[in-house]
Design a protein around this motif. Structure first.
Motif, PDB file in Angstrom:
ATOM      1  N   ARG A  58       0.864  -1.241   0.162  1.00 37.43           N
ATOM      2  CA  ARG A  58      -0.117  -0.061  -0.247  1.00 37.43           C
ATOM      3  C   ARG A  58       0.893   1.385  -0.124  1.00 37.43           C
ATOM      4  N   THR A  59       0.302   2.296  -0.340  1.00 39.99           N
ATOM      5  CA  THR A  59       0.915   3.826  -0.169  1.00 39.99           C
ATOM      6  C   THR A  59       0.960   4.227   1.341  1.00 39.99           C
ATOM      7  N   PRO A  60       2.147   4.373   1.897  1.00 40.55           N
ATOM      8  CA  PRO A  60       2.142   5.048   3.139  1.00 40.55           C
ATOM      9  C   PRO A  60       1.532   6.475   3.276  1.00 40.55           C
ATOM     10  N   ASP A  61       0.308   6.812   2.977  1.00 37.73           N
ATOM     11  CA  ASP A  61      -0.407   7.868   3.008  1.00 37.73           C
ATOM     12  C   ASP A  61      -1.480   8.135   3.933  1.00 37.73           C
ATOM     13  N   THR A  62      -2.075   9.154   4.215  1.00 35.55           N
ATOM     14  CA  THR A  62      -3.101   9.258   5.229  1.00 35.55           C
ATOM     15  C   THR A  62      -4.073   8.238   5.377  1.00 35.55           C
ATOM     16  N   GLU A  63      -4.650   7.994   4.037  1.00 38.48           N
ATOM     17  CA  GLU A  63      -5.471   6.819   4.214  1.00 38.48           C
ATOM     18  C   GLU A  63      -4.989   5.540   4.851  1.00 38.48           C
ATOM     19  N   PHE A  64      -3.919   5.068   4.530  1.00 36.75           N
ATOM     20  CA  PHE A  64      -3.402   4.110   5.131  1.00 36.75           C
ATOM     21  C   PHE A  64      -3.077   4.135   6.618  1.00 36.75           C
ATOM     22  N   ARG A  65      -2.577   5.293   6.839  1.00 33.58           N
ATOM     23  CA  ARG A  65      -2.373   5.448   8.276  1.00 33.58           C
ATOM     24  C   ARG A  65      -3.849   5.249   9.267  1.00 33.58           C
ATOM     25  N   GLU A  66      -4.786   5.736   8.642  1.00 32.77           N
ATOM     26  CA  GLU A  66      -6.123   5.526   9.258  1.00 32.77           C
ATOM     27  C   GLU A  66      -6.548   4.023   9.331  1.00 32.77           C
ATOM     28  N   TRP A  67      -6.326   3.388   8.123  1.00 30.37           N
ATOM     29  CA  TRP A  67      -6.588   2.059   7.741  1.00 30.37           C
ATOM     30  C   TRP A  67      -5.900   1.259   8.998  1.00 30.37           C
ATOM     31  N   MET A  68      -4.545   1.550   9.021  1.00 28.44           N
ATOM     32  CA  MET A  68      -3.677   0.799  10.244  1.00 28.44           C
ATOM     33  C   MET A  68      -4.578   1.046  11.554  1.00 28.44           C
ATOM     34  N   ALA A  69      -4.610   2.352  11.804  1.00 24.96           N
ATOM     35  CA  ALA A  69      -5.335   2.651  13.223  1.00 24.96           C
ATOM     36  C   ALA A  69      -6.414   1.827  13.321  1.00 24.96           C
ATOM     37  N   GLY A 116       1.851 -11.228  41.978  1.00 19.14           N
ATOM     38  CA  GLY A 116       2.769 -10.708  42.616  1.00 19.14           C
ATOM     39  C   GLY A 116       3.630 -10.334  41.612  1.00 19.14           C
ATOM     40  N   TRP A 117       3.577 -10.707  40.198  1.00 17.16           N
ATOM     41  CA  TRP A 117       4.392 -10.275  39.011  1.00 17.16           C
ATOM     42  C   TRP A 117       4.639  -8.768  38.838  1.00 17.16           C
ATOM     43  N   GLN A 118       5.860  -8.729  38.361  1.00 12.13           N
ATOM     44  CA  GLN A 118       5.988  -7.318  37.747  1.00 12.13           C
ATOM     45  C   GLN A 118       5.330  -6.992  36.466  1.00 12.13           C
ATOM     46  N   VAL A 119       4.647  -5.912  36.360  1.00 14.45           N
ATOM     47  CA  VAL A 119       3.905  -5.572  35.200  1.00 14.45           C
ATOM     48  C   VAL A 119       4.936  -5.197  34.201  1.00 14.45           C
ATOM     49  N   LEU A 120       5.323  -5.837  33.114  1.00 12.52           N
ATOM     50  CA  LEU A 120       6.405  -5.603  32.011  1.00 12.52           C
ATOM     51  C   LEU A 120       5.923  -4.752  31.083  1.00 12.52           C
ATOM     52  N   PRO A 121       6.602  -3.505  30.832  1.00 15.41           N
ATOM     53  CA  PRO A 121       5.634  -2.663  29.662  1.00 15.41           C
ATOM     54  C   PRO A 121       5.971  -3.450  28.165  1.00 15.41           C
ATOM     55  N   HIS A 122       7.070  -4.094  28.211  1.00 15.97           N
ATOM     56  CA  HIS A 122       7.112  -4.774  26.671  1.00 15.97           C
ATOM     57  C   HIS A 122       5.859  -5.931  26.607  1.00 15.97           C
ATOM     58  N   LEU A 123       5.256  -6.178  27.576  1.00 19.39           N
ATOM     59  CA  LEU A 123       4.226  -7.271  27.296  1.00 19.39           C
ATOM     60  C   LEU A 123       2.893  -6.699  27.225  1.00 19.39           C
ATOM     61  N   ILE A 124       2.901  -5.097  27.241  1.00 18.65           N
ATOM     62  CA  ILE A 124       1.717  -4.475  27.163  1.00 18.65           C
ATOM     63  C   ILE A 124       1.438  -4.200  25.534  1.00 18.65           C
ATOM     64  N   PRO A 125       0.333  -4.644  25.017  1.00 17.33           N
ATOM     65  CA  PRO A 125       0.255  -4.559  23.688  1.00 17.33           C
ATOM     66  C   PRO A 125       0.616  -3.070  23.108  1.00 17.33           C
ATOM     67  N   PRO A 126       1.039  -3.139  21.992  1.00 20.30           N
ATOM     68  CA  PRO A 126       1.297  -1.570  21.364  1.00 20.30           C
ATOM     69  C   PRO A 126       0.055  -0.909  20.910  1.00 20.30           C
ATOM     70  N   HIS A 127      -0.846  -1.592  20.617  1.00 17.57           N
ATOM     71  CA  HIS A 127      -2.172  -0.878  20.045  1.00 17.57           C
ATOM     72  C   HIS A 127      -2.782   0.430  20.357  1.00 17.57           C
ATOM     73  N   PRO A 128      -2.995   0.353  21.766  1.00 18.78           N
ATOM     74  CA  PRO A 128      -3.487   2.022  21.950  1.00 18.78           C
ATOM     75  C   PRO A 128      -2.524   2.915  21.904  1.00 18.78           C
ATOM     76  N   TRP A 129      -1.243   3.113  21.900  1.00 19.67           N
ATOM     77  CA  TRP A 129      -0.300   3.858  21.777  1.00 19.67           C
ATOM     78  C   TRP A 129      -0.216   4.214  20.450  1.00 19.67           C
ATOM     79  N   LEU A 130      -0.148   3.232  19.701  1.00 17.71           N
ATOM     80  CA  LEU A 130       0.020   3.219  18.240  1.00 17.71           C
ATOM     81  C   LEU A 130      -1.188   3.704  17.484  1.00 17.71           C
ATOM     82  N   VAL A 131      -2.162   3.564  18.008  1.00 16.94           N
ATOM     83  CA  VAL A 131      -3.340   4.003  17.497  1.00 16.94           C
ATOM     84  C   VAL A 131      -3.636   5.618  17.664  1.00 16.94           C
ATOM     85  N   ARG A 132      -2.971   5.927  18.709  1.00 16.46           N
ATOM     86  CA  ARG A 132      -3.253   7.535  19.094  1.00 16.46           C
ATOM     87  C   ARG A 132      -2.138   8.024  18.381  1.00 16.46           C
TER      88      ARG A 132
END
Length: 126
Positions: free
Chosen positions: A59-70, A93-109
């Motif tokens: 695909r072309t990495p344009d505005t439309e593609f960014r919205e599609w990805m989001a 009692g396990w440590q919450v590891l940031p790398h195990l948190i899904p990237p989706h919310p940050w990436l969508v924003r």
């Protein structure tokens, strides 16, 4: 990230493990570094990921593609699954590891913020 139903969300399986692994690492590094998805420091990371995804999806990495990805990442993200795993980590009692948190919310924003910025400016060349 596997969803509760036991299958990988569409965009993740379509993008492939290598690209999704890179995406998770890059977003986790950004979150660990305190990079705001709506800030200027997020733009180069998002641009790079958009171009990588565009190549995979032919695909072309344009505005439309960014919205599609989001939209696709939004569909793949289930906040209830995140909440479940956070509670499991806390209860055990396990440590919450940031790398195990899904990237989706940050990436969508970040994708949506970039899209809004591009609607008023000329596209960048790469």
């Amino acid at each position: 990230m596997m969803q509760a139903a036991g299958h990988t969300p569409g965009i993740e399986s379509e993008a492939g493990e290598e690209l999704m692994g890179l995406t998770r690492r890059k977003v986790a590094e950004a979150v660990d570094s305190g990079i705001d998805p709506l800030g200027d420091r997020a733009a180069p990371l998002v641009d790079d990921l958009v171009h990588r995804f565009a190549e995979v999806f032919a695909r072309t990495p344009d505005t439309e593609f960014r919205e599609w990805m989001a939209r696709r990442f939004e569909e793949a993200h289930d906040p209830e699954v995140d909440r479940y795993w956070r509670l499991v980590w806390i209860v055990n009692g396990w440590q919450v590891l940031p790398h195990l948190i899904p990237p989706h919310p940050w990436l969508v924003r970040a994708l949506r913020n970039d899209r809004a910025a591009w609607s008023t400016t000329a596209p960048r060349g790469h």
